[in-house]
Design a protein around this motif. Structure first.
Motif, PDB file in Angstrom:
ATOM      1  N   LEU A  18      31.815   5.345  39.694  1.00 56.31           N
ATOM      2  CA  LEU A  18      32.051   6.790  39.638  1.00 56.31           C
ATOM      3  C   LEU A  18      31.859   7.298  38.209  1.00 56.31           C
ATOM      4  O   LEU A  18      32.393   6.699  37.259  1.00 56.31           O
ATOM      5  N   TRP A  19      31.117   8.375  38.073  1.00 57.46           N
ATOM      6  CA  TRP A  19      30.925   9.040  36.787  1.00 57.46           C
ATOM      7  C   TRP A  19      31.296  10.506  36.969  1.00 57.46           C
ATOM      8  O   TRP A  19      30.844  11.156  37.899  1.00 57.46           O
ATOM      9  N   ARG A  20      32.126  11.022  36.073  1.00 57.02           N
ATOM     10  CA  ARG A  20      32.600  12.393  36.206  1.00 57.02           C
ATOM     11  C   ARG A  20      31.459  13.390  36.049  1.00 57.02           C
ATOM     12  O   ARG A  20      30.665  13.304  35.112  1.00 57.02           O
ATOM     13  N   CYS A  21      31.409  14.334  36.954  1.00 55.60           N
ATOM     14  CA  CYS A  21      30.436  15.428  36.887  1.00 55.60           C
ATOM     15  C   CYS A  21      30.863  16.419  35.805  1.00 55.60           C
ATOM     16  O   CYS A  21      32.037  16.493  35.426  1.00 55.60           O
ATOM     17  N   SER A  22      29.914  17.201  35.350  1.00 54.48           N
ATOM     18  CA  SER A  22      30.229  18.289  34.419  1.00 54.48           C
ATOM     19  C   SER A  22      31.116  19.314  35.115  1.00 54.48           C
ATOM     20  O   SER A  22      31.087  19.450  36.339  1.00 54.48           O
ATOM     21  N   ASN A  87      37.131   8.308  36.609  1.00 52.89           N
ATOM     22  CA  ASN A  87      35.881   8.158  35.875  1.00 52.89           C
ATOM     23  C   ASN A  87      35.692   6.695  35.468  1.00 52.89           C
ATOM     24  O   ASN A  87      36.617   6.054  34.964  1.00 52.89           O
ATOM     25  N   ARG A  88      34.509   6.184  35.732  1.00 55.79           N
ATOM     26  CA  ARG A  88      34.077   4.823  35.405  1.00 55.79           C
ATOM     27  C   ARG A  88      34.705   3.748  36.290  1.00 55.79           C
ATOM     28  O   ARG A  88      34.495   2.573  36.069  1.00 55.79           O
ATOM     29  N   HIS A  89      35.468   4.122  37.290  1.00 56.45           N
ATOM     30  CA  HIS A  89      36.005   3.151  38.247  1.00 56.45           C
ATOM     31  C   HIS A  89      34.943   2.836  39.291  1.00 56.45           C
ATOM     32  O   HIS A  89      34.058   3.646  39.560  1.00 56.45           O
ATOM     33  N   MET A  90      35.060   1.681  39.896  1.00 57.83           N
ATOM     34  CA  MET A  90      34.182   1.342  41.004  1.00 57.83           C
ATOM     35  C   MET A  90      34.636   2.153  42.215  1.00 57.83           C
ATOM     36  O   MET A  90      35.834   2.217  42.518  1.00 57.83           O
ATOM     37  N   ALA A  91      33.688   2.769  42.900  1.00 56.32           N
ATOM     38  CA  ALA A  91      34.016   3.608  44.051  1.00 56.32           C
ATOM     39  C   ALA A  91      34.772   2.822  45.116  1.00 56.32           C
ATOM     40  O   ALA A  91      35.713   3.342  45.722  1.00 56.32           O
ATOM     41  N   LYS A  92      34.400   1.572  45.315  1.00 61.35           N
ATOM     42  CA  LYS A  92      35.042   0.764  46.358  1.00 61.35           C
ATOM     43  C   LYS A  92      36.506   0.456  46.057  1.00 61.35           C
ATOM     44  O   LYS A  92      37.248   0.061  46.945  1.00 61.35           O
ATOM     45  N   PRO A  95      40.168   5.941  45.669  1.00 63.59           N
ATOM     46  CA  PRO A  95      40.433   6.710  46.885  1.00 63.59           C
ATOM     47  C   PRO A  95      39.151   7.154  47.609  1.00 63.59           C
ATOM     48  O   PRO A  95      39.212   7.627  48.733  1.00 63.59           O
ATOM     49  N   TYR A  96      38.001   6.993  46.964  1.00 65.35           N
ATOM     50  CA  TYR A  96      36.721   7.362  47.565  1.00 65.35           C
ATOM     51  C   TYR A  96      36.082   6.188  48.312  1.00 65.35           C
ATOM     52  O   TYR A  96      34.945   6.297  48.766  1.00 65.35           O
ATOM     53  N   ALA A  97      36.794   5.081  48.459  1.00 63.26           N
ATOM     54  CA  ALA A  97      36.222   3.863  49.049  1.00 63.26           C
ATOM     55  C   ALA A  97      35.677   4.094  50.459  1.00 63.26           C
ATOM     56  O   ALA A  97      34.558   3.659  50.766  1.00 63.26           O
ATOM     57  N   ASP A  98      36.420   4.758  51.318  1.00 59.91           N
ATOM     58  CA  ASP A  98      35.943   4.982  52.685  1.00 59.91           C
ATOM     59  C   ASP A  98      34.709   5.874  52.698  1.00 59.91           C
ATOM     60  O   ASP A  98      33.741   5.603  53.423  1.00 59.91           O
ATOM     61  N   TRP A  99      34.718   6.929  51.909  1.00 60.03           N
ATOM     62  CA  TRP A  99      33.555   7.801  51.805  1.00 60.03           C
ATOM     63  C   TRP A  99      32.348   6.995  51.320  1.00 60.03           C
ATOM     64  O   TRP A  99      31.267   7.074  51.903  1.00 60.03           O
ATOM     65  N   TYR A 100      32.543   6.213  50.269  1.00 60.98           N
ATOM     66  CA  TYR A 100      31.444   5.428  49.699  1.00 60.98           C
ATOM     67  C   TYR A 100      30.903   4.423  50.714  1.00 60.98           C
ATOM     68  O   TYR A 100      29.689   4.272  50.856  1.00 60.98           O
ATOM     69  N   ALA A 101      31.788   3.766  51.430  1.00 58.06           N
ATOM     70  CA  ALA A 101      31.363   2.783  52.434  1.00 58.06           C
ATOM     71  C   ALA A 101      30.562   3.434  53.547  1.00 58.06           C
ATOM     72  O   ALA A 101      29.727   2.768  54.191  1.00 58.06           O
ATOM     73  N   LEU A 103      28.294   5.729  53.230  1.00 56.87           N
ATOM     74  CA  LEU A 103      26.960   6.151  52.797  1.00 56.87           C
ATOM     75  C   LEU A 103      25.906   5.175  53.307  1.00 56.87           C
ATOM     76  O   LEU A 103      26.133   3.964  53.353  1.00 56.87           O
ATOM     77  N   ASP A 104      24.754   5.688  53.612  1.00 54.89           N
ATOM     78  CA  ASP A 104      23.642   4.855  54.054  1.00 54.89           C
ATOM     79  C   ASP A 104      22.707   4.585  52.874  1.00 54.89           C
ATOM     80  O   ASP A 104      22.639   5.360  51.924  1.00 54.89           O
ATOM     81  N   GLY A 105      21.967   3.517  52.977  1.00 58.21           N
ATOM     82  CA  GLY A 105      20.892   3.242  52.040  1.00 58.21           C
ATOM     83  C   GLY A 105      21.354   2.679  50.718  1.00 58.21           C
ATOM     84  O   GLY A 105      22.495   2.278  50.526  1.00 58.21           O
ATOM     85  N   ASP A 106      20.401   2.677  49.775  1.00 60.06           N
ATOM     86  CA  ASP A 106      20.613   2.127  48.437  1.00 60.06           C
ATOM     87  C   ASP A 106      21.494   3.056  47.617  1.00 60.06           C
ATOM     88  O   ASP A 106      21.215   4.226  47.491  1.00 60.06           O
ATOM     89  N   ARG A 107      22.597   2.537  47.101  1.00 63.17           N
ATOM     90  CA  ARG A 107      23.520   3.352  46.327  1.00 63.17           C
ATOM     91  C   ARG A 107      23.550   2.851  44.920  1.00 63.17           C
ATOM     92  O   ARG A 107      24.375   3.023  44.166  1.00 63.17           O
TER      93      ARG A 107
END
Length: 107
Positions: A18-22, A87-92, A95-101, A103-107
Motif C-alpha cells: 500500500l502506498w498513500r495517495c495524494s 502506508n507501506r504495509h503489505m495489503a494482505k 484491513p484491505y486484505a479481503d479487497w486485495y484478495a 482483485l483479478d490479474g497481476d497486482r
C-alpha cells in the motif's frame, strides 16, 4: 500501468504494498506545482548521484521529502476520521486484505 486503488481512495497498491495517495482535496494548481517540484527534485537526485555530489544529493532528497509531505503522501495522514495509516504495509496484512484478495490479474 494503472495500479489498483483502495475503495476509500487512500492507497494504491504496487507489488502488494500500500502506498498513500495524494490528498484529493488539494487544489489542482497546487497539486500540479507540487508534482513539478517533486519531479525536479528526483531529477536533481540523479544528477547529484552521477556527479558524486553528496551535499546536492542530500538537498534533493530533502526536496523530495518536503514535496511528498505537502502532497499528503508522507507525514500525517490527510484524512481526519482517526483511521490508522497503513502506508507501506503489505495489503494482505492490512484491513484491505479481503479487497486485495478479490482483485483479478497481476497486482
Amino acid at each position: 500501468m494503472t495500479h489498483p486503488t483502495t475503495p476509500d481512495g487512500r492507497y494504491f497498491v504496487v507489488r502488494g504494498r500500500l502506498w498513500r495517495c495524494s490528498n484529493p482535496t488539494l487544489p489542482e494548481g497546487r497539486r500540479r506545482a507540487l508534482v513539478d517540484d517533486l519531479m525536479a527534485a528526483r531529477s536533481a537526485i540523479g544528477t547529484a548521484l552521477r556527479c558524486g555530489d553528496k551535499a546536492a544529493e542530500r538537498q534533493a532528497r530533502a526536496r523530495v521529502h518536503s514535496a511528498k509531505i505537502a502532497l499528503g503522501e508522507r507525514g500525517d495522514p490527510w484524512w481526519d476520521d482517526g483511521t490508522p495509516d497503513y502506508n507501506r504495509h503489505m495489503a494482505k496484512n492490512s484491513p484491505y486484505a479481503d479487497w486485495y484478495a478479490s482483485l483479478d490479474g497481476d497486482r
